[in-house]
Design a protein around this motif. Structure first.
Motif, PDB file in Angstrom:
ATOM      1  N   ALA A  18      38.853  38.651  52.838  1.00 57.87           N
ATOM      2  CA  ALA A  18      38.272  39.079  51.732  1.00 57.87           C
ATOM      3  C   ALA A  18      38.979  41.135  50.720  1.00 57.87           C
ATOM      4  O   ALA A  18      38.891  41.274  51.239  1.00 57.87           O
ATOM      5  CB  ALA A  18      37.253  39.307  51.320  1.00 57.87           C
ATOM      6  N   PRO A  19      40.010  40.054  49.777  1.00 54.93           N
ATOM      7  CA  PRO A  19      40.227  41.467  49.263  1.00 54.93           C
ATOM      8  C   PRO A  19      39.341  42.230  48.692  1.00 54.93           C
ATOM      9  O   PRO A  19      38.416  42.398  47.992  1.00 54.93           O
ATOM     10  CB  PRO A  19      41.114  40.830  47.880  1.00 54.93           C
ATOM     11  CG  PRO A  19      41.291  39.586  47.452  1.00 54.93           C
ATOM     12  CD  PRO A  19      40.634  38.867  48.692  1.00 54.93           C
ATOM     13  N   SER A  20      39.342  43.675  49.022  1.00 47.90           N
ATOM     14  CA  SER A  20      38.786  45.583  48.625  1.00 47.90           C
ATOM     15  C   SER A  20      39.624  45.599  47.144  1.00 47.90           C
ATOM     16  O   SER A  20      40.293  45.737  47.079  1.00 47.90           O
ATOM     17  CB  SER A  20      38.499  46.345  49.394  1.00 47.90           C
ATOM     18  OG  SER A  20      39.564  46.765  49.355  1.00 47.90           O
ATOM     19  N   PRO A  21      38.540  46.019  46.638  1.00 42.04           N
ATOM     20  CA  PRO A  21      38.274  46.610  45.108  1.00 42.04           C
ATOM     21  C   PRO A  21      39.901  48.184  45.436  1.00 42.04           C
ATOM     22  O   PRO A  21      40.261  48.316  44.471  1.00 42.04           O
ATOM     23  CB  PRO A  21      37.088  47.665  44.811  1.00 42.04           C
ATOM     24  CG  PRO A  21      36.304  46.661  45.300  1.00 42.04           C
ATOM     25  CD  PRO A  21      36.928  46.396  47.294  1.00 42.04           C
ATOM     26  N   ASP A  22      40.367  48.970  46.416  1.00 37.72           N
ATOM     27  CA  ASP A  22      40.833  49.539  46.771  1.00 37.72           C
ATOM     28  C   ASP A  22      41.846  48.918  46.683  1.00 37.72           C
ATOM     29  O   ASP A  22      42.951  49.110  46.715  1.00 37.72           O
ATOM     30  CB  ASP A  22      41.075  50.252  47.834  1.00 37.72           C
ATOM     31  CG  ASP A  22      39.454  51.357  48.158  1.00 37.72           C
ATOM     32  OD1 ASP A  22      38.697  51.230  46.973  1.00 37.72           O
ATOM     33  OD2 ASP A  22      39.799  51.527  49.851  1.00 37.72           O
ATOM     34  N   GLN A  23      42.808  47.630  47.078  1.00 35.99           N
ATOM     35  CA  GLN A  23      43.417  46.787  46.843  1.00 35.99           C
ATOM     36  C   GLN A  23      44.299  46.263  45.035  1.00 35.99           C
ATOM     37  O   GLN A  23      44.917  45.380  45.387  1.00 35.99           O
ATOM     38  CB  GLN A  23      43.201  45.865  47.756  1.00 35.99           C
ATOM     39  CG  GLN A  23      43.369  45.592  49.281  1.00 35.99           C
ATOM     40  CD  GLN A  23      43.399  45.137  50.229  1.00 35.99           C
ATOM     41  OE1 GLN A  23      42.438  44.152  49.823  1.00 35.99           O
ATOM     42  NE2 GLN A  23      44.020  44.470  50.846  1.00 35.99           N
ATOM     43  N   VAL A  24      43.525  46.570  44.775  1.00 38.42           N
ATOM     44  CA  VAL A  24      43.129  45.533  43.013  1.00 38.42           C
ATOM     45  C   VAL A  24      43.862  46.766  42.406  1.00 38.42           C
ATOM     46  O   VAL A  24      44.077  48.686  42.224  1.00 38.42           O
ATOM     47  CB  VAL A  24      41.507  45.611  42.522  1.00 38.42           C
ATOM     48  CG1 VAL A  24      42.004  45.212  40.716  1.00 38.42           C
ATOM     49  CG2 VAL A  24      40.468  44.337  43.076  1.00 38.42           C
ATOM     50  N   ASN A  25      45.141  46.067  41.372  1.00 40.17           N
ATOM     51  CA  ASN A  25      45.288  46.972  40.282  1.00 40.17           C
ATOM     52  C   ASN A  25      45.068  46.971  39.498  1.00 40.17           C
ATOM     53  O   ASN A  25      45.280  45.882  38.609  1.00 40.17           O
ATOM     54  CB  ASN A  25      46.956  47.044  40.139  1.00 40.17           C
ATOM     55  CG  ASN A  25      48.105  47.309  39.680  1.00 40.17           C
ATOM     56  OD1 ASN A  25      47.675  48.361  38.802  1.00 40.17           O
ATOM     57  ND2 ASN A  25      49.331  46.957  39.422  1.00 40.17           N
ATOM     58  N   LEU A  26      44.384  47.574  38.511  1.00 38.87           N
ATOM     59  CA  LEU A  26      43.512  47.213  37.062  1.00 38.87           C
ATOM     60  C   LEU A  26      44.814  47.542  36.104  1.00 38.87           C
ATOM     61  O   LEU A  26      44.129  46.943  35.202  1.00 38.87           O
ATOM     62  CB  LEU A  26      42.872  47.681  37.002  1.00 38.87           C
ATOM     63  CG  LEU A  26      40.975  47.915  37.756  1.00 38.87           C
ATOM     64  CD1 LEU A  26      39.830  49.197  37.989  1.00 38.87           C
ATOM     65  CD2 LEU A  26      40.770  46.284  38.097  1.00 38.87           C
ATOM     66  N   ASP A  27      45.923  48.073  36.513  1.00 37.29           N
ATOM     67  CA  ASP A  27      46.899  47.925  35.107  1.00 37.29           C
ATOM     68  C   ASP A  27      47.660  47.128  35.072  1.00 37.29           C
ATOM     69  O   ASP A  27      49.106  47.358  34.613  1.00 37.29           O
ATOM     70  CB  ASP A  27      47.448  49.659  35.363  1.00 37.29           C
ATOM     71  CG  ASP A  27      46.946  50.577  35.236  1.00 37.29           C
ATOM     72  OD1 ASP A  27      45.569  51.051  34.406  1.00 37.29           O
ATOM     73  OD2 ASP A  27      46.459  51.557  36.575  1.00 37.29           O
TER      74      ASP A  27
END
Length: 140
Positions: A18-27
């Motif tokens: 599962a993807p981790s929060p570190d892999q997320v681009n919130l922008d």
């Protein structure tokens, strides 16, 4: 026998983590994300007075909550509740739009965790924040 071999080969495939929060681009700048962020930004100035007064706080899950309505008259309480009723669905919409921008709802838990971290980091000192046990404290 052929089916058994296919089943065993399938079961031997690596399972995608599962993807981790570190892999997320919130922008991300996809149209749905931009639209939701615009609505959140427009409402922010009306929420600030309730944050400053300690009436509305940031819940542990990143949603805003009515924390202390004891100093509000009925009209003010209705305004606060209406703002909350508009804010939280938009916060969820932002999370869903960001997840879709990353490839689908499979990303939703990681996006939610990353976005909640961002909201907590952006929360101003002096505003109320709720911990996972439901206890409110002033952010320092």
């Amino acid at each position: 026998m052929k089916r058994l071999l296919l089943l065993l080969a399938f079961l031997a495939l690596p399972v995608a983590a599962a993807p981790s929060p570190d892999q997320v681009n919130l922008d991300l700048g996809t149209p749905p994300v931009v639209i939701v962020k615009h609505g959140l930004a427009q409402r922010a100035s009306r929420l600030v007075r309730f944050y400053d007064a300690g009436i509305i706080g940031l819940g542990y899950d990143g949603m805003v909550r009515l924390r202390d309505a004891s100093r509000l008259n009925l009209a003010q309480r209705q305004i606060a509740e209406k703002l909350i009723d508009s804010e939280n669905p938009d916060r969820n919409s932002l999370i869903y739009a960001l997840a879709e921008g990353h490839g689908g709802q499979y990303w939703e838990p990681a996006v939610r965790a990353a976005q909640v971290q961002r909201w907590k980091a952006q929360w101003h000192a002096g505003w109320w924040i709720e911990d996972a046990q439901g206890q409110w404290s002033i952010k320092r």
